[in-house]
Design a protein around this motif. Sequence first.
Motif, PDB file in Angstrom:
ATOM      1  N   TYR A  15       0.881  -1.169   0.000  1.00  0.00           N
ATOM      2  CA  TYR A  15       0.000   0.000   0.000  1.00  0.00           C
ATOM      3  C   TYR A  15       0.910   1.207   0.000  1.00  0.00           C
ATOM      4  N   TYR A  18       4.279   1.059   1.783  1.00  0.00           N
ATOM      5  CA  TYR A  18       4.242   0.075   2.867  1.00  0.00           C
ATOM      6  C   TYR A  18       3.994  -1.331   2.338  1.00  0.00           C
ATOM      7  N   GLY A  41      -1.996  -5.691  12.266  1.00  0.00           N
ATOM      8  CA  GLY A  41      -1.171  -5.064  11.248  1.00  0.00           C
ATOM      9  C   GLY A  41      -0.159  -5.997  10.596  1.00  0.00           C
ATOM     10  N   SER A  42      -0.185  -7.292  10.947  1.00  0.00           N
ATOM     11  CA  SER A  42       0.823  -8.209  10.409  1.00  0.00           C
ATOM     12  C   SER A  42       0.494  -8.692   8.994  1.00  0.00           C
ATOM     13  N   GLY A  43      -0.734  -8.397   8.514  1.00  0.00           N
ATOM     14  CA  GLY A  43      -1.075  -8.747   7.133  1.00  0.00           C
ATOM     15  C   GLY A  43      -2.091  -9.869   6.982  1.00  0.00           C
ATOM     16  N   LYS A  44      -2.685 -10.301   8.087  1.00  0.00           N
ATOM     17  CA  LYS A  44      -3.618 -11.432   8.054  1.00  0.00           C
ATOM     18  C   LYS A  44      -4.819 -11.151   7.149  1.00  0.00           C
ATOM     19  N   THR A  45      -5.472 -10.013   7.384  1.00  0.00           N
ATOM     20  CA  THR A  45      -6.668  -9.682   6.605  1.00  0.00           C
ATOM     21  C   THR A  45      -6.305  -9.458   5.143  1.00  0.00           C
ATOM     22  N   THR A  46      -5.174  -8.807   4.907  1.00  0.00           N
ATOM     23  CA  THR A  46      -4.746  -8.569   3.527  1.00  0.00           C
ATOM     24  C   THR A  46      -4.578  -9.897   2.783  1.00  0.00           C
TER      25      THR A  46
HETATM   26  P1  ADP Z   1      -4.079  -7.571  10.240  1.00  0.00           P
HETATM   27  O1  ADP Z   1      -5.342  -8.139   9.651  1.00  0.00           O
HETATM   28  O2  ADP Z   1      -3.027  -8.601  10.482  1.00  0.00           O
HETATM   29  O3  ADP Z   1      -4.347  -6.752  11.465  1.00  0.00           O
HETATM   30  P2  ADP Z   1      -3.988  -6.038   7.783  1.00  0.00           P
HETATM   31  O4  ADP Z   1      -3.800  -7.074   6.748  1.00  0.00           O
HETATM   32  O5  ADP Z   1      -5.360  -5.483   7.946  1.00  0.00           O
HETATM   33  O6  ADP Z   1      -3.428  -6.561   9.179  1.00  0.00           O
HETATM   34  O7  ADP Z   1      -3.022  -4.810   7.484  1.00  0.00           O
HETATM   35  C1  ADP Z   1      -1.637  -4.989   7.241  1.00  0.00           C
HETATM   36  C2  ADP Z   1      -1.008  -3.631   7.045  1.00  0.00           C
HETATM   37  O8  ADP Z   1      -1.459  -3.064   5.831  1.00  0.00           O
HETATM   38  C3  ADP Z   1      -1.369  -2.637   8.138  1.00  0.00           C
HETATM   39  O9  ADP Z   1      -0.226  -1.881   8.441  1.00  0.00           O
HETATM   40  C4  ADP Z   1      -2.446  -1.788   7.507  1.00  0.00           C
HETATM   41  O10 ADP Z   1      -2.431  -0.492   8.054  1.00  0.00           O
HETATM   42  C5  ADP Z   1      -2.069  -1.803   6.054  1.00  0.00           C
HETATM   43  N1  ADP Z   1      -3.263  -1.706   5.197  1.00  0.00           N
HETATM   44  C6  ADP Z   1      -4.257  -2.618   5.113  1.00  0.00           C
HETATM   45  N2  ADP Z   1      -5.172  -2.249   4.210  1.00  0.00           N
HETATM   46  C7  ADP Z   1      -4.780  -1.057   3.714  1.00  0.00           C
HETATM   47  C8  ADP Z   1      -5.306  -0.139   2.735  1.00  0.00           C
HETATM   48  N3  ADP Z   1      -6.440  -0.408   2.075  1.00  0.00           N
HETATM   49  N4  ADP Z   1      -4.591   0.973   2.500  1.00  0.00           N
HETATM   50  C9  ADP Z   1      -3.443   1.245   3.138  1.00  0.00           C
HETATM   51  N5  ADP Z   1      -2.886   0.426   4.066  1.00  0.00           N
HETATM   52  C10 ADP Z   1      -3.542  -0.712   4.351  1.00  0.00           C
END
Ligand code: ADP
Length: 354
Positions: A15, A18, A41-46
């Motif tokens: 992103y 980042y 913030g480790s990337g699980k949801t992503t």
């Molecule tokens: P988790 O689910 O492990 O808490 P995420 O996968 O939601 O983590 O997010 C991983 C990182 O990517 C975080 O630092 C988050 O801020 C960033 N991030 C997630 N989605 C977006 C987005 N749409 N735009 C910018 N940054 C994002």
Amino acid sequence: MTSGSVSIRQICKAYGSYQALNGISLDIAAGEFLTLLGPSGSGKTTLLNVIAGFERPDSGSLLVDSAEFITKPPHKRDLGMVFQNYALFPHMDVFANVAYPLKLRKVEAGALKSKVLKALETVHMAHLSGRRINELSGGQRQRVALARAIVFEPKLLLMDEPLSALDKNLREHMQIELKRLHRRLGMTTIYVTHDQQEALTMSDRIAVLDGGRIMQLDSPKNIYDAPNSKFVAGFMGDTRFVAVRGNGSTFLLDGRVLRLAREPQIAGNDAWLMVRPERLRWQGNAEQDNRIEGTVTDVTYLGDSYMVSLELREDTEISIRHTGSETVALPAPGDQLALWMSPEASVVVEGARL
Ligand code: ADP
Ligand code: MG
């Protein structure tokens, strides 16, 4: 079930500047229950969104049963998905919510009704099929969300912190139910949580994530008992670390050589002995076990036991439970004490000094 295997290869996603996913590779067997565990913030949801098709990765490939998925739109991936916040339709009743994925797939009325009722029975919600969503409790809503995710019998079920909005008792109850459901239906399940206990309870394997990388991929037992780094060790259980000196194969604690059952894989000099309350013993054998000495700082009553905290040199604190069944009397603050760890319980990991 023989379908639903997943092969993730070198997935990267940034992103802006980042790097949210940093070259994730992971093979998931058909029917496996795999958990993505990691701090916020480790990337699980992503990663889950990449698998579901809501996010397009910058590079890498995603095979489901050997078919490339990256270019497929979400609705063609046929995945069941459950989110933390349910994402149900509040203006529809329970039946209509669960029927929704079947309507999209143009399933005819008779088959639709029997499939919806079967899914609702599976989650013990058939008796509430006429209720509106806003008349349900949190636990009931999550059951409806689950029924909606499984009603079209997907070969892959994705769940993102599905229980984190529930209180502790209900959460533990639902963990057991989800596990049972998985055993019965056998669909490949990718489960996201930041709760280490939940991951240990439910998973066939756990992938521990940090900073968009997989730190360790292993069975719950190995993740807990044989962590490959200070990060993984510290993420699981009530873990304290005692700095030890070493040369890569021999490590010293208080000037004595540590006896280890497993040879640690350590490249640098920053070695730590992992210490957890349940691995310490009140009594040991000076010829076989490792001895840790300290001064008692606190004795805390917990109801079923006492937690005895000790301070070691270098401001390090460790603790052990006293259940009353020990032959050792309950110590008091200020007492000098020796505790013991067997070589099997003594694990040395690598990680930067803070
Ligand atoms: P988790 O689910 O492990 O808490 P995420 O996968 O939601 O983590 O997010 C991983 C990182 O990517 C975080 O630092 C988050 O801020 C960033 N991030 C997630 N989605 C977006 C987005 N749409 N735009 C910018 N940054 C994002
Ligand atoms: Mg998340």
